[in-house]
Design a protein around this motif. Structure first.
Motif, PDB file in Angstrom:
ATOM      1  N   PHE B 215      20.169  10.845  50.504  1.00 50.25           N
ATOM      2  CA  PHE B 215      20.862  11.885  51.276  1.00 50.25           C
ATOM      3  C   PHE B 215      20.514  11.824  52.763  1.00 50.25           C
ATOM      4  O   PHE B 215      21.389  11.933  53.611  1.00 50.25           O
ATOM      5  CB  PHE B 215      20.490  13.280  50.761  1.00 50.25           C
ATOM      6  CG  PHE B 215      20.568  13.421  49.267  1.00 50.25           C
ATOM      7  CD1 PHE B 215      21.667  12.929  48.570  1.00 50.25           C
ATOM      8  CD2 PHE B 215      19.553  14.028  48.543  1.00 50.25           C
ATOM      9  CE1 PHE B 215      21.751  13.043  47.188  1.00 50.25           C
ATOM     10  CE2 PHE B 215      19.632  14.154  47.167  1.00 50.25           C
ATOM     11  CZ  PHE B 215      20.717  13.657  46.483  1.00 50.25           C
ATOM     12  N   PHE B 228      23.574  11.221  59.207  1.00 50.40           N
ATOM     13  CA  PHE B 228      23.884  11.540  57.808  1.00 50.40           C
ATOM     14  C   PHE B 228      24.520  12.927  57.694  1.00 50.40           C
ATOM     15  O   PHE B 228      23.955  13.817  57.067  1.00 50.40           O
ATOM     16  CB  PHE B 228      22.605  11.495  56.950  1.00 50.40           C
ATOM     17  CG  PHE B 228      21.954  10.152  56.884  1.00 50.40           C
ATOM     18  CD1 PHE B 228      22.293   9.254  55.885  1.00 50.40           C
ATOM     19  CD2 PHE B 228      20.990   9.774  57.817  1.00 50.40           C
ATOM     20  CE1 PHE B 228      21.695   8.007  55.819  1.00 50.40           C
ATOM     21  CE2 PHE B 228      20.384   8.523  57.752  1.00 50.40           C
ATOM     22  CZ  PHE B 228      20.733   7.635  56.751  1.00 50.40           C
ATOM     23  N   PRO B 229      25.681  13.111  58.283  1.00 52.33           N
ATOM     24  CA  PRO B 229      26.282  14.454  58.235  1.00 52.33           C
ATOM     25  C   PRO B 229      26.533  14.889  56.787  1.00 52.33           C
ATOM     26  O   PRO B 229      26.866  14.067  55.941  1.00 52.33           O
ATOM     27  CB  PRO B 229      27.599  14.280  58.998  1.00 52.33           C
ATOM     28  CG  PRO B 229      27.891  12.816  58.987  1.00 52.33           C
ATOM     29  CD  PRO B 229      26.554  12.132  58.956  1.00 52.33           C
ATOM     30  N   GLY B 230      26.340  16.184  56.551  1.00 49.30           N
ATOM     31  CA  GLY B 230      26.638  16.728  55.217  1.00 49.30           C
ATOM     32  C   GLY B 230      25.603  16.403  54.161  1.00 49.30           C
ATOM     33  O   GLY B 230      25.810  16.691  52.980  1.00 49.30           O
ATOM     34  N   ALA B 231      24.475  15.796  54.574  1.00 52.12           N
ATOM     35  CA  ALA B 231      23.475  15.360  53.589  1.00 52.12           C
ATOM     36  C   ALA B 231      23.049  16.508  52.669  1.00 52.12           C
ATOM     37  O   ALA B 231      22.899  16.326  51.459  1.00 52.12           O
ATOM     38  CB  ALA B 231      22.261  14.778  54.306  1.00 52.12           C
ATOM     39  N   MET B 232      22.886  17.689  53.235  1.00 53.83           N
ATOM     40  CA  MET B 232      22.422  18.803  52.417  1.00 53.83           C
ATOM     41  C   MET B 232      23.493  19.283  51.435  1.00 53.83           C
ATOM     42  O   MET B 232      23.176  19.757  50.352  1.00 53.83           O
ATOM     43  CB  MET B 232      21.974  19.944  53.340  1.00 53.83           C
ATOM     44  CG  MET B 232      21.264  21.054  52.632  1.00 53.83           C
ATOM     45  SD  MET B 232      19.805  20.493  51.714  1.00 53.83           S
ATOM     46  CE  MET B 232      18.643  20.330  53.052  1.00 53.83           C
ATOM     47  N   GLY B 233      24.754  19.136  51.811  1.00 55.38           N
ATOM     48  CA  GLY B 233      25.840  19.461  50.881  1.00 55.38           C
ATOM     49  C   GLY B 233      25.818  18.531  49.678  1.00 55.38           C
ATOM     50  O   GLY B 233      26.056  18.950  48.540  1.00 55.38           O
ATOM     51  N   ILE B 234      25.519  17.267  49.929  1.00 54.77           N
ATOM     52  CA  ILE B 234      25.416  16.299  48.838  1.00 54.77           C
ATOM     53  C   ILE B 234      24.230  16.667  47.957  1.00 54.77           C
ATOM     54  O   ILE B 234      24.334  16.711  46.727  1.00 54.77           O
ATOM     55  CB  ILE B 234      25.251  14.867  49.385  1.00 54.77           C
ATOM     56  CG1 ILE B 234      26.435  14.501  50.280  1.00 54.77           C
ATOM     57  CG2 ILE B 234      25.098  13.873  48.243  1.00 54.77           C
ATOM     58  CD1 ILE B 234      26.198  13.267  51.154  1.00 54.77           C
TER      59      ILE B 234
END
Lengths: 403, 403
Positions: B215, B228-234
């Protein structure tokens, strides 16, 4: 006037017997091919021995050897499509699963470990050259999916996807397993998405790959399968998740936010098994914030909820759906599901396509059947409906058949 | 006669401020602790800065600093339980998520890379020693979950789980991420399952761990999050899947076939988000054979279908379920769901437990509410119902409250 149904298979496979790829590979790699192919064949046989069960495959192939040569022989292939009533097909790599894959790991699983990148590119481009020839026989009927081993080098991938577009390709497949490379949310891949969007090239993920070492041990296929009981049950239970995973990364990464016309496809990932729960989970994490408040903001860069990107940017190559999936078609959207025969893979409908279509589709609204069997794919891939109607009028099923 | 409800939280957390673990660690590791703990604190702060958003946590803690010391202070802890109306609790490691974890990576995420096994064992055993003391204050109310870093050495794990049982532990947590170690279908873990079954020790998997490098990048938390945009959403979209994964391996591996009395728990993995689709997928792969015929036999070593093992061997520590999950309780089984407060984590119900219980449970059948809030846990963990009724009669909610 009886207008026959245009059936499009969104999931077919083609590939040369491995040695026949040689004329399509640059000469400087021939020596390497002579060394690598025997090892690849041996590994494949070991894998087949250890879990693919050679006997099952051999039995399945018995009596249809000639028909299976359609995996690479054009004349035979068209016979099979006609017999199945298929007007057009989307063609992935790996003809007869185990025996028609390009050299240097450039097949369906596109491994990203223990492979020399330059060689994998060489194998992929050999397949692409051959596939371009195959499809050129009748571009309206055959939509080739070129292979792009994206991970090694994004610039090279951009260059190659331009070459593909020049050869007439409108579809590519990239690895679904990124392993030790950054996932597809990483901004380094943006030039590739941009090129595909610009060129109208559709990016495909096809079912099959998974972290095999997790299931079968790092030493597989040499390691003893007895130490890993049930490994294949785990593999089949996870394989869809690994297929959907790159889209999880792309959605959250804002790829579809930034490239709103980029099209992607999940092929042979079923419809009702994983898709609805996957979308529900993504949307939940976009809309429900209490449980993740402590994790900061990870959604404000997305202007829509994840399922909206799914509706707009992701196609569903549903392959050989069972009747139960057609019953639940509203869950996924009747305008989303694209049927496929999976010819010439043994888990597909071929050689009993007609019989299976009757079982699966009889009794459903004619318009829904037409959408799932062909119209959705025509729209999604932008196919030439007139040309395909001409083919269908010769070989396609009569709609009354499913009444 | 008004019999108050026995509420059991199947998901609470406790941990010392990290330096206070020192007296519980063997002296030979003290010097190492002096070196490692400052690094651990720095890494935690970096991680908090890069995504946990220190401000959010600081704001949440403001004004409840004293109450949060219940993460380690027994007197304060009991006050909080009483105030929440909780008669008994299952206690996992990591008190206030980021600041009360044992040294040497022996906390909730139990990393299995870049860690010296001997030191992780030392950190885990320090926590286990302290937790045994904490629970000894009132063993009927406090069910401690000891930490067993199983992967490094199965023999040592067996030895340690025997020690745990001698100290009164009836619950342990093992890593949910096996990373480069064999998955839990591997036969090497059999001695551990056997020991847990024999001793009546329940094996826990707790939500949280995931392949963070996938992530946030391999260099995380040093790498730039911007890449790594959106890593926490993943991460939040996948975290349940990584939690359920070890059970996928254990079910197919035949662990529950071979150790029919072994009990396991999935804690903080929700109920309706993933569980029903997970079970459906497992059963599908057990019963539908056409699509996997070419993969050989991977089911004949199992005498029941996967969901049967789930019913028999797997508990659901559902934690802070929303009202929607209670509405869909039949999907999972009303006898399966065990509520939890997650005290003192900010995503939990504390400090508004009473208010949230009213919102979530009011209007449902009294017997179902009693089951989810406490009776299921009493049965699953074999708790002393009489002793807990005495506590509940003093602090528990009146059942009429949810009428």
């Amino acid at each position: 006037m009886s207008e026959r149904l245009i059936v499009v298979s969104s999931d077919c496979h083609a590939g040369l017997p491995i040695w026949d790829y040689k004329p399509y590979i640059e000469e400087k790699y021939h020596e390497m091919m002579d060394m690598a192919v025997p090892i690849q064949i041996e590994m494949t046989q070991k894998a087949e021995d250890s879990f693919l069960i050679k006997e099952i495959n051999d039995e399945w192939r018995q009596g249809i050897e000639q028909e299976l040569t359609g995996a690479w022989d054009y004349e035979q292939r068209v016979k099979m499509l006609d017999r199945d009533g298929i007007a057009a097909e989307v063609i992935f790599v790996d003809g007869i699963t185990e025996t028609n894959t390009p050299p240097f790991g450039a097949g369906l699983s596109l491994p990203t470990k223990d492979i020399v990148p330059e060689l994998q590119w060489a194998g992929a481009m050999a397949h692409n050259r051959w596939l371009a020839e195959l499809c050129a026989n009748d571009p309206a009927r055959h939509i080739g999916v070129a292979i792009i081993p994206l991970l090694w080098d994004v610039d090279e991938a951009v260059e190659k996807v331009r070459w593909c577009a020049e050869q007439g390709f409108r579809a590519v497949m990239i690895p679904s397993m990124t392993n030790d490379f950054p996932g597809y949310h990483h901004t380094k891949y943006h030039p590739f998405w941009e090129a595909c969007e610009d060129l109208g090239v559709i990016v495909h993920f096809h079912s099959g790959p998974g972290p095999m070492a997790d299931f079968f041990g790092a030493g597989w296929p040499d390691e003893s399968a007895d130490d890993f009981p049930g490994a294949m049950g785990i593999y089949v239970s996870e394989v869809m998740w690994w297929l959907y995973r790159p889209l999880t990364f792309m959605i959250w990464g804002g790829v579809f936010e930034q490239y709103p016309k980029l099209k992607t496809v999940i092929t042979e990932g079923g419809t009702t098994w994983m898709l609805p729960s996957w979308l529900r989970m993504l949307d939940h994490n976009y809309t429900d914030v209490h449980h993740s408040a402590k994790l900061g903001d990870f959604r404000s860069h997305l202007s829509m909820k994840p399922s909206d990107y799914f509706r707009r940017n992701i196609g569903v190559g549903a392959s050989c759906i069972p009747r139960a999936d057609v019953e639940m078609r509203e869950l996924v959207g009747v305008d989303k599901m694209m049927w496929g025969s999976d010819y010439p893979h043994p888990e597909g409908t071929w050689p009993k396509t007609g019989e299976i279509l009757d079982e699966v589709f009889t009794g459903f609204p004619a318009d829904d059947v037409a959408a799932i069997l062909g119209r959705n794919a025509i729209n999604f891939y932008g196919l030439d409906a007139d040309a395909l109607q001409t083919v269908a009028d010769r070989i396609g099923p009569d709609p009354s058949r499913f009444a």
